[in-house]
Design an enzyme around this catalytic site. Structure first.
Site, PDB file in Angstrom:
ATOM      1  N   GLU A 330     -12.149  13.091 -50.092  1.00  0.00           N
ATOM      2  CA  GLU A 330     -12.180  12.045 -49.117  1.00  0.00           C
ATOM      3  C   GLU A 330     -11.656  10.755 -49.473  1.00  0.00           C
ATOM      4  O   GLU A 330     -11.518  10.399 -50.499  1.00  0.00           O
ATOM      5  CB  GLU A 330     -13.961  11.960 -48.796  1.00  0.00           C
ATOM      6  N   HIS A 331     -11.428   9.880 -48.540  1.00  0.00           N
ATOM      7  CA  HIS A 331     -10.791   8.665 -48.650  1.00  0.00           C
ATOM      8  C   HIS A 331     -11.967   7.595 -48.919  1.00  0.00           C
ATOM      9  O   HIS A 331     -12.836   7.453 -48.157  1.00  0.00           O
ATOM     10  CB  HIS A 331     -10.026   8.153 -47.532  1.00  0.00           C
ATOM     11  N   HIS A 479     -13.818   8.653 -43.466  1.00  0.00           N
ATOM     12  CA  HIS A 479     -14.365  10.088 -42.715  1.00  0.00           C
ATOM     13  C   HIS A 479     -13.222  11.021 -42.356  1.00  0.00           C
ATOM     14  O   HIS A 479     -12.891  11.305 -41.239  1.00  0.00           O
ATOM     15  CB  HIS A 479     -15.068   9.540 -41.349  1.00  0.00           C
ATOM     16  N   HIS A 480     -12.472  11.099 -43.587  1.00  0.00           N
ATOM     17  CA  HIS A 480     -11.489  12.291 -43.570  1.00  0.00           C
ATOM     18  C   HIS A 480     -11.633  13.456 -44.627  1.00  0.00           C
ATOM     19  O   HIS A 480     -10.852  13.362 -45.490  1.00  0.00           O
ATOM     20  CB  HIS A 480     -10.141  11.620 -43.642  1.00  0.00           C
ATOM     21  N   PRO A 481     -12.715  14.201 -44.628  1.00  0.00           N
ATOM     22  CA  PRO A 481     -12.977  15.037 -45.474  1.00  0.00           C
ATOM     23  C   PRO A 481     -11.935  16.358 -45.485  1.00  0.00           C
ATOM     24  O   PRO A 481     -11.610  16.776 -44.379  1.00  0.00           O
ATOM     25  CB  PRO A 481     -14.312  15.622 -45.362  1.00  0.00           C
TER      26      PRO A 481
END
Length: 542
Positions: A330-331, A479-481
């Site tokens: 995740e970022h 919110h980029h898993p």
């Protein structure tokens, strides 16, 4: 619409819909599988897709283009008609949705010692229905890195046609863009972003960064307005665009909404059916999991596909010993917060309008591992001037790797998510570097004239050590898993699937969603997920 079960705006529950469809009484006393048999007939389904989000909607549209192929799309959330999505889903100004359309997951950040909510869309359209609407593709360097690691057929040249196939835009050069796809993209212009966002772009240029006209071209690095899949303040999710009224009316496509999947039934090395949370079994000749980076690995694990020791600890029989959930990425995201002069800030719309995509001191050739988003977030009452904005930093090539595991075997129980954000010391060092970069930009040009003072981390936080210690105060995620069931080459020990998304050692089962990425792309993931689903659907069609 007659093929969408549990379609929300009609006000009908499942029993009422079945009655209206000529299946009166079936919802009460149906034996296991009767709903699926009623939909599919004697021949059954050729493809069962689990998850109607960004990837699942693409797969449902493309695979049902062949009239002979009977497709079932199962969605855990509501299935609104394309023109009937509620404001919490439809409006660009509301990011993250609302509790009625969210899975309710939370995650351990790891190093920062915090537990935070991790919103994911639980609705037809998935997280494309609750995100910011950013439409930036993964750059060539991401695909080159995957190719160098042994993943075949995912080069920049091989993926570009599928980005183009998805897209409908009037912007950009023909060699990069699509004109007739289902997914509308609008490149924001200078007069469509806020005064603060224009000032940010200008100050970034004064700080030495280039001006980007098209982030989805072969020169994506620098500052400029975002490309978006929003129109007139409305978020156009894949449930609206890929699953239009005309697509939903196809007689060979069925959408089963408000339906939770437990697991995949596997016997003799083949996926045979999905098993719903209520015990119902729905058979399919091929099954595709598109339930997202948290949902897909949880289904795999409950199906006996995952690390053998973890499965046995849950009392689950091992079907395939694979590293499911072991490469979660995740970022990390950090909000620098600024008080503005109220008479200079201008109107705070759009909330998301401009970005700097840059390379850190540790970035490789072609990498863009820093994002700085100029956003109108924050409570004006918390600013001494009554005016506020944020410059949000994302590290888009993190080294830290997290995990996803089951808490128990109940499909209604959220998985245990440990993101391990900033667990690697190098990630923390780069976040500090990024904050220092933001300060340089904010200290010059027209943006400096708007700023009254720095609120977070604050002017007293000066040294690199102090900045690192301050990271937990405003730390979040982008919110980029991704990467919980990654693709890989034949010799890749981390691979859960092959390059086409076929699960290793289990026939007739695929994964196609953000779980599939070998590592996290260096950008917002939604457009690349859509591209991936376009590519996988083409392979499935032959």
């Amino acid at each position: 619409m007659g093929n969408t079960f549990n379609e929300t705006p009609t006000g009908m529950d499942r029993r009422q819909f079945l009655a209206a469809a000529g299946l009166a009484g079936a919802a009460v006393a149906l034996p296991a599988g009767a709903v699926a048999r009623s939909l599919a007939g004697e021949r059954g389904f050729d493809v069962v897709i689990v998850g109607g989000g960004s990837a699942g909607a693409v797969l449902a549209r493309r695979l049902s283009e062949d009239a002979w192929r009977r497709v079932l799309l199962i969605e855990a959330g509501s299935a609104y008609r394309p023109d009937k999505y509620p404001d919490a889903i439809r409006l660009q100004s509301i990011i993250g949705g609302d509790p009625a359309h969210d899975w309710g997951y939370s995650a351990e950040l790891g190093w920062a010692g915090k537990v935070i909510p991790t919103p994911r869309g639980k609705v037809l359209g998935g997280s494309s229905a609750v995100n910011a609407g950013v439409a930036m593709r993964a750059p060539a360097a991401d695909f080159e890195r995957w190719t160098a690691a042994g993943l075949p057929h995912w080069t920049p040249a091989e993926t570009l046609p599928f980005f183009q196939k998805s897209e409908r835009t009037v912007h950009g050069a023909e060699r990069f863009h699509g004109r007739a796809g289902p997914w509308p993209i609008h490149q924001l212009q200078e007069d469509e972003i806020s005064d603060m966002q224009r000032a940010f772009v200008a100050s970034a240029q004064e700080a030495g960064f280039g001006r980007v006209e098209d982030f989805n071209s072969d020169r994506p690095f620098g500052a400029g307005p975002y490309p978006m899949n929003n129109r007139m303040g409305q978020r156009l999710n894949t449930g609206m665009t890929y699953l239009s009224d005309a697509v939903r009316a196809r007689p060979n496509l069925h959408i089963l909404a408000d339906t939770l999947v437990d697991r995949v039934e596997v016997s003799a090395g083949r996926a045979r059916a999905v098993v719903l949370a209520n015990g119902e079994r729905i058979a399919g000749a091929e099954i595709v999991l598109s339930a997202g980076a948290y949902g897909t690995p949880a289904i795999l694990l409950r199906s006996g596909i995952g690390p053998a020791a973890d499965l046995r600890a849950q009392g689950i029989a091992v079907v395939a010993d694979l590293p499911v959930g072991q490469r979660l990425q995740e970022h990390p995201f950090f909000y620098t917060v600024w008080a503005a002069h109220a008479d200079r800030l201008g109107l705070p719309v759009p909330p998301v309008g401009a970005i700097l995509w840059a390379r850190s001191s540790q970035g490789g050739p072609g990498d863009g591992d820093f994002h700085v988003s100029a956003v109108h977030y924050g409570d004006p009452a918390s600013s001494p001037t009554g005016a506020i904005f944020m410059l949000a930093l994302a590290l888009t090539r993190p080294r830290s790797i997290g995990q996803l595991k089951l808490r128990d075997r109940n499909p209604a129980t959220a998985p245990l998510i440990n993101l391990n954000i900033l667990g690697a010391a190098e990630d923390r060092e780069l976040m500090v570097e990024g904050i220092q970069m933001i300060r340089r930009i904010a200290g010059q040009g027209p943006l400096a004239e708007i700023i009254a003072q720095e609120l977070v981390p604050g002017p007293a936080v000066k040294t690199a050590a102090a900045l690192e210690a301050a990271l937990p105060t405003s730390l979040d995620i982008y919110h980029h898993p991704t990467s919980t069931a990654p693709m890989g080459g034949d010799d890749d020990p981390h691979a859960v699937t092959d390059y086409q998304g076929r699960v290793c050692g289990v026939a007739n089962l695929r994964v196609a969603d953000a779980s599939s990425f070998p590592d996290v792309p260096s950008v917002a993931t939604n457009p690349t997920v859509i591209m991936l689903a376009e590519r996988v659907s083409q392979w499935m069609k032959g």
